[in-house]
Design a protein around this motif. Structure first.
Motif, PDB file in Angstrom:
ATOM      1  N   PHE A  65      -9.979  66.149  32.243  1.00  0.00           N
ATOM      2  CA  PHE A  65     -11.053  67.133  32.052  1.00  0.00           C
ATOM      3  C   PHE A  65     -11.810  67.411  33.361  1.00  0.00           C
ATOM      4  O   PHE A  65     -12.114  68.557  33.692  1.00  0.00           O
ATOM      5  N   LEU A  66     -12.092  66.348  34.135  1.00  0.00           N
ATOM      6  CA  LEU A  66     -12.901  66.492  35.344  1.00  0.00           C
ATOM      7  C   LEU A  66     -12.082  66.520  36.633  1.00  0.00           C
ATOM      8  O   LEU A  66     -12.638  66.807  37.697  1.00  0.00           O
ATOM      9  N   GLY A  67     -10.806  66.230  36.548  1.00  0.00           N
ATOM     10  CA  GLY A  67      -9.999  65.973  37.740  1.00  0.00           C
ATOM     11  C   GLY A  67      -9.794  67.151  38.670  1.00  0.00           C
ATOM     12  O   GLY A  67      -9.990  68.311  38.324  1.00  0.00           O
ATOM     13  N   GLY A  68      -9.354  66.813  39.881  1.00  0.00           N
ATOM     14  CA  GLY A  68      -9.095  67.823  40.899  1.00  0.00           C
ATOM     15  C   GLY A  68      -7.644  68.238  40.974  1.00  0.00           C
ATOM     16  O   GLY A  68      -7.243  68.966  41.884  1.00  0.00           O
ATOM     17  N   SER A  69      -6.813  67.771  40.033  1.00  0.00           N
ATOM     18  CA  SER A  69      -5.394  68.126  40.001  1.00  0.00           C
ATOM     19  C   SER A  69      -5.080  68.909  38.734  1.00  0.00           C
ATOM     20  O   SER A  69      -5.689  68.686  37.685  1.00  0.00           O
ATOM     21  N   SER A 270      -0.469  60.316  43.846  1.00  0.00           N
ATOM     22  CA  SER A 270       0.098  61.019  42.703  1.00  0.00           C
ATOM     23  C   SER A 270      -0.210  62.512  42.785  1.00  0.00           C
ATOM     24  O   SER A 270       0.640  63.356  42.487  1.00  0.00           O
ATOM     25  N   CYS A 271      -1.428  62.845  43.204  1.00  0.00           N
ATOM     26  CA  CYS A 271      -1.813  64.255  43.357  1.00  0.00           C
ATOM     27  C   CYS A 271      -0.946  64.959  44.396  1.00  0.00           C
ATOM     28  O   CYS A 271      -0.528  66.109  44.198  1.00  0.00           O
ATOM     29  N   VAL A 272      -0.679  64.281  45.507  1.00  0.00           N
ATOM     30  CA  VAL A 272       0.146  64.863  46.569  1.00  0.00           C
ATOM     31  C   VAL A 272       1.557  65.131  46.063  1.00  0.00           C
ATOM     32  O   VAL A 272       2.140  66.195  46.309  1.00  0.00           O
ATOM     33  N   VAL A 278       4.484  71.483  41.792  1.00  0.00           N
ATOM     34  CA  VAL A 278       3.974  72.690  41.133  1.00  0.00           C
ATOM     35  C   VAL A 278       3.405  73.701  42.130  1.00  0.00           C
ATOM     36  O   VAL A 278       2.804  74.697  41.733  1.00  0.00           O
ATOM     37  N   ASN A 279       3.608  73.438  43.443  1.00  0.00           N
ATOM     38  CA  ASN A 279       3.144  74.352  44.483  1.00  0.00           C
ATOM     39  C   ASN A 279       1.648  74.629  44.347  1.00  0.00           C
ATOM     40  O   ASN A 279       1.202  75.782  44.280  1.00  0.00           O
ATOM     41  N   SER A 280       0.879  73.558  44.271  1.00  0.00           N
ATOM     42  CA  SER A 280      -0.561  73.667  44.110  1.00  0.00           C
ATOM     43  C   SER A 280      -1.244  72.817  45.172  1.00  0.00           C
ATOM     44  O   SER A 280      -0.582  72.212  46.019  1.00  0.00           O
ATOM     45  N   ARG A 281      -2.564  72.798  45.119  1.00  0.00           N
ATOM     46  CA  ARG A 281      -3.318  71.966  46.060  1.00  0.00           C
ATOM     47  C   ARG A 281      -4.478  71.314  45.315  1.00  0.00           C
ATOM     48  O   ARG A 281      -5.307  72.000  44.721  1.00  0.00           O
ATOM     49  N   HIS A 282      -4.502  69.990  45.329  1.00  0.00           N
ATOM     50  CA  HIS A 282      -5.530  69.286  44.569  1.00  0.00           C
ATOM     51  C   HIS A 282      -6.843  69.210  45.359  1.00  0.00           C
ATOM     52  O   HIS A 282      -6.873  69.452  46.568  1.00  0.00           O
ATOM     53  N   ARG A 283      -7.912  68.883  44.661  1.00  0.00           N
ATOM     54  CA  ARG A 283      -9.227  68.687  45.271  1.00  0.00           C
ATOM     55  C   ARG A 283      -9.498  67.187  45.277  1.00  0.00           C
ATOM     56  O   ARG A 283      -9.866  66.605  44.248  1.00  0.00           O
ATOM     57  N   SER A 284      -9.300  66.565  46.432  1.00  0.00           N
ATOM     58  CA  SER A 284      -9.307  65.104  46.509  1.00  0.00           C
ATOM     59  C   SER A 284     -10.662  64.501  46.134  1.00  0.00           C
ATOM     60  O   SER A 284     -10.721  63.482  45.431  1.00  0.00           O
ATOM     61  N   ASN A 285     -11.752  65.090  46.583  1.00  0.00           N
ATOM     62  CA  ASN A 285     -13.069  64.517  46.286  1.00  0.00           C
ATOM     63  C   ASN A 285     -13.426  64.655  44.809  1.00  0.00           C
ATOM     64  O   ASN A 285     -13.999  63.741  44.218  1.00  0.00           O
TER      65      ASN A 285
END
Length: 549
Positions: A65-69, A270-272, A278-285
């Protein structure tokens, strides 16, 4: 600057019914995969089976719900098994809850202070070393149940070496029926993934659980099941607050930091991996904040530490999951399974759980990378790798990470010190260099020293090796290759300035970089030397020296 905004809120702007159906299907499939793993990892962590599912339900939902991925699936992972087991054995469930709560707070602070990128400063050799070490500790810890050994001990076996010693001591108590169930379960886990067609859609761990349970029940085998050793509960998770004490907090604080570091490393890795799929970019913070909130929620609802699970995240992507909705569906599905099917978990044989954890350990260790590093990496990296691995197995993860990071830092400083040089130009001058001093006239009253590499405390003493000739009245320090300077090096430069002043030698600085210039400005060194003696190029410095001669 990276936005502190959950991915869910971003992807919902273009969400479709078609994607919702795909997310639901992916979430259900991942829940089926997570069920036996959550139970097995809970048992490996020294807690009751349902606590693994509580973790996947509560932490999994909050982190999605809150994640950056877009596609991260969170829950209990093998990385925490040994450290959780140690906390429970030494400080009980209250200690584990407090450690997990503290780890959650640490993770949230890391995210708020935007430290997501700092995880890259944990050397690869350390993560590989302790990951392989954890895999070995999990494997050793499951030999007892795989062989069905009867181990008699006055105190619970916590340390890995004690468990290994007990295996050899009580190897004669091997239960052949348990071994048979374990071997068949392990063969299913190995062979099933190579079967063609529809079989690949069914998690091999689920098949192993069904076959192992059927063998024990139908053949009336004398094999321990989960129900024989643990009380099974299908109650919904409820909030439970631990009894806080300052002593307990002090005892578990190092473990809390270890949990936080592990959660950060594994979730961001795991996010990387997921980003590339999925050709996306996560928000690490934002992901770190979500991990912190998820771990706090898990602890309050009786769960164990959680983080992003690479295998479950990959399964989510392969089955069509593309938004955090899939992770939330995974948690809701596990909640329904907990209520309806949890009592049947009592039938699962312990050798089957051991076989599942053997496979988890094998997939986790990545021995090929370990061996490859030992063959190709520099000696200093091999020392860090092997030391971290051995300490993880022989002692514990807290000691391994602390010593590993300290050792890596010391060896890194040693390498940086080795590449930093302060030498007279006659010994280092290169005629192929357009700025070579051999192409210029050095005034007779001038000494020129070339400073190469970062000037930090590990190499600062090399400044004091400059030999001052009292016949000369100018010292040119050529600093074009100095990328950074610290307080210790600055102190030694001040000492060099004092020595020069006593001998009436003027220091002239050439080509000072941005960071060293800022440090010299702040310390007042530029005013002491005289700003007219700070030159942009070696030609200017030599011309200044000639005028002073």
């Amino acid at each position: 600057m990276e936005k502190l905004k959950p991915k869910l809120f971003s992807v919902m702007k273009s969400y479709t019914k078609e994607q919702f159906v795909k997310d639901v299907i992916a979430g259900i499939i991942v829940a089926i995969i997570a069920l036996p793993l959550s139970i097995a990892l809970a048992l490996a962590s020294g807690v009751t089976p349902e606590k693994g599912i509580y973790t996947a339900i509560t932490a999994g939902f909050v982190i999605s719900f809150l994640g950056g991925s877009r596609v991260q699936i969170a829950g209990p992972t093998a990385a925490f098994a040994t450290i959780v087991a140690g906390i429970v054995a030494k400080n009980g469930m209250d200690g584990l809850i407090i450690a997990t709560l503290l780890a959650g707070v640490i993770l949230i602070l890391m995210g708020l202070f935007r430290l997501g990128n700092l995880i890259k400063f944990i050397p690869y050799t350390i993560t590989t070393g302790f990951t392989s070490g954890i895999a070995v500790t999990i494997l050793i810890g499951q030999i007892k149940d795989f062989l069905g050994l009867t181990i008699v001990s006055e105190e619970p076996l916590i340390e890995t070496m004690d468990k290994l010693k007990a295996v050899f001591q009580f190897i004669s108590t091997t239960n052949l029926q348990a071994l048979l169930v374990g071997v068949i379960s392990l063969l299913i886990l190995i062979v099933w993934q190579y079967l063609p067609g529809f079989c690949k859609k069914i998690p091999p761990s689920l098949i192993a659980v069904l076959v192992g349970s059927a063998m024990v029940a139908l053949l009336n085998m004398n094999v321990n099941t989960i129900g024989d050793l643990y009380e099974i509960s299908n109650k919904l998770p409820t909030i439970s607050l631990p009894s806080f004490s300052l002593k307990t907090v002090q005892n578990v604080l190092p473990d809390a930091f270890t949990i936080a570091i592990l959660a950060a490393i594994e979730s961001l890795l795991s996010c990387v991996v997921a980003d590339s799929m999925v050709n996306s970019r996560h928000r690490s913070n934002m992901e770190l904040i979500a991990q912190g909130a998820g771990n706090i929620t898990s602890a309050l609802f009786g769960g164990i530490p959680a983080t992003g699970a690479i295998a479950r995240t990959a399964a989510n992507v392969k089955n069509g999951g593309r938004t955090p909705i899939a992770g939330m569906v995974h948690s809701v599905t596990l909640l329904l399974i907990l209520v309806v099917l949890m009592p049947y978990a009592a039938l699962i044989p312990m050798p089957t759980i051991a076989a599942i954890l053997f496979m988890v350990a094998y997939n986790m260790c990545d021995w090929r990378k370990f061996v490859g590093l030992c063959k190709t990496a520099p000696k200093s990296d091999i020392i860090v790798l092997v030391t971290t691995f051995v300490l993880t197995v022989v002692f514990d993860l807290v000691v391994a990470i602390e010593v590993g990071i300290l050792l890596a830092a010391i060896l890194f400083m040693k390498r940086m010190s080795d590449v930093t040089e302060v030498e007279g130009w006659k010994y280092v001058d290169d005629e192929d260099d357009a700025d070579s001093l051999s192409l210029r006239v050095v005034p007779h009253n001038t000494m020129v020293y070339e400073v190469s590499g970062p000037l930090f405390f590990g190499a600062a003493d090399k400044i004091l090796k400059i030999t001052l000739d009292e016949k000369m009245n100018c010292l040119v320090l050529r600093m074009r290759s100095v990328s950074a300077i610290d307080a210790t090096a600055m102190h030694n430069l001040e000492q060099l300035y004092t020595d020069c002043k006593k001998k009436n030698i003027q220091i002239i600085l050439s080509h000072v970089g941005e960071q060293p210039m800022h440090v010299m400005e702040k310390s007042g060194f530029l005013d002491k030397v005289g700003r007219e003696n700070v030159c942009a190029h070696i030609d200017d410095a030599l011309e200044r020296a000639a005028r002073l001669g």
